[in-house]
Design an enzyme around this catalytic site. Structure first.
Site, mmCIF file in Angstrom:
data_model
loop_
_atom_site.group_PDB
_atom_site.id
_atom_site.type_symbol
_atom_site.label_atom_id
_atom_site.label_comp_id
_atom_site.label_asym_id
_atom_site.label_seq_id
_atom_site.Cartn_x
_atom_site.Cartn_y
_atom_site.Cartn_z
ATOM 1 N N HIS A 5 0.828 -1.214 0.000
ATOM 2 C CA HIS A 5 0.000 0.000 0.000
ATOM 3 C C HIS A 5 0.864 1.265 0.000
ATOM 4 C CE1 HIS A 5 -2.567 2.896 2.531
ATOM 5 N NE2 HIS A 5 -3.195 2.795 1.387
ATOM 6 N N HIS A 41 0.588 10.520 -1.879
ATOM 7 C CA HIS A 41 -0.657 10.320 -1.125
ATOM 8 C C HIS A 41 -1.000 11.568 -0.328
ATOM 9 C CE1 HIS A 41 -3.383 8.962 2.048
ATOM 10 N NE2 HIS A 41 -3.674 7.933 1.298
#
EC number: 4.6.1.-
Length: 273
Positions: A5, A41
């Site tokens: 991730h 992110h």
């Protein structure tokens, strides 16, 4: 799939694959003109993840290409699939098609090396908003007009907004998509989420008339949650700790039923027991 991730820096590719990941998820942010700009992110961050690492998107693609090109010094045979988590919520709905076109051009040039011995990984375009389905049509049109429609064989799709399964099915119809569908379900690992919708997605996958080929669950960092997800029948688990997922897959209860996917497995084909 043991899916790493928030892999947004080139150096993290080695790190996650060495921990057991055979797939990575990378965040893609766009500028105001719908150009894919950074792998980033940003905050708010998930619990336990590193969310401030970044590269320019095209540079990340070059690093990814090296990691997935046989014969390259950076090659990882194990890394077979990449999910691009497309952060399109910064765009207007009418920019989705442009984002798809520009994304296709970037990938064609920097990842697929204009069709000349580029990276071999399968790619999943993960879109957070059903209204942005034209990203898919723009992407497809561009690869076709650039003379490389065959690369669509390597591309799959996901809508990541946890929408009603029926609404997702309707959206794929609009986008003209009839296969290569991954369905994600999940929530930041800071919060708990039940497996109800995952079970619905798995039921759709396993029915004779479902639209889903594979189901993955995110973001899982604990052994107990990993076991619950495997018991529900998922095809992939996204994690900050690929070694945790790998450990559970090695437990006798799961060893008999699951194995880590290799490049010879077809990610667009529903697995039949």
């Amino acid at each position: 799939l043991d899916m790493g991730h928030m892999v947004n820096a080139i150096a993290q590719i080695d790190e996650f694959v060495n921990l057991g990941a055979n797939s990575i998820e990378t965040d893609v942010s766009f500028d105001d003109s719908a150009n894919p700009e950074y792998t980033y992110h940003g905050v708010p961050c998930d619990c336990g993840g590193t969310c401030t690492k970044w590269e320019y998107f095209n540079e990340f693609l070059k690093g990814l290409r090296k990691a997935t090109t046989p014969g390259d010094s950076k090659y990882h045979e194990k890394l077979v699939l990449v999910v691009f988590d497309l952060k399109t919520s910064s765009l207007y709905d009418n920019q989705a098609s442009d984002a798809g076109k520009k994304l296709a051009k970037s990938l064609l040039q920097n990842y697929w090396n204009n069709g000349n011995n580029g990276g071999r990984a399968y790619i999943v375009l993960s879109i957070p908003n059903l209204a942005h389905y034209k990203l898919i049509t723009g992407f497809k049109e561009t690869l076709t007009s650039e003379g490389h429609p065959e690369l669509m064989d390597k591309v799959g799709y996901d809508f990541s907004g946890n929408d009603e399964i029926g609404d997702v099915a309707k959206t794929y119809k609009k986008a003209g998509v009839t296969g290569h569908v991954w369905q994600s379900d999940g929530i930041t690992n800071c919060l708990l989420r039940g497996l109800d919708r995952v079970r619905k997605a798995v039921a759709n996958r396993d029915s004779s008339n479902g639209y889903i080929n594979k189901v993955y669950y995110w973001t899982v960092d604990k052994r107990a949650t990993t076991r619950d997800a495997l018991d529900a029948g998922v095809d992939g688990i996204m994690t900050n700790y690929p070694d945790v997922i790998a450990d559970v897959l090695n437990e006798s209860a799961y060893k008999a039923k699951f194995r880590i996917a290799s490049y010879d497995d077809n990610p667009w084909e529903t697995f039949k027991n």
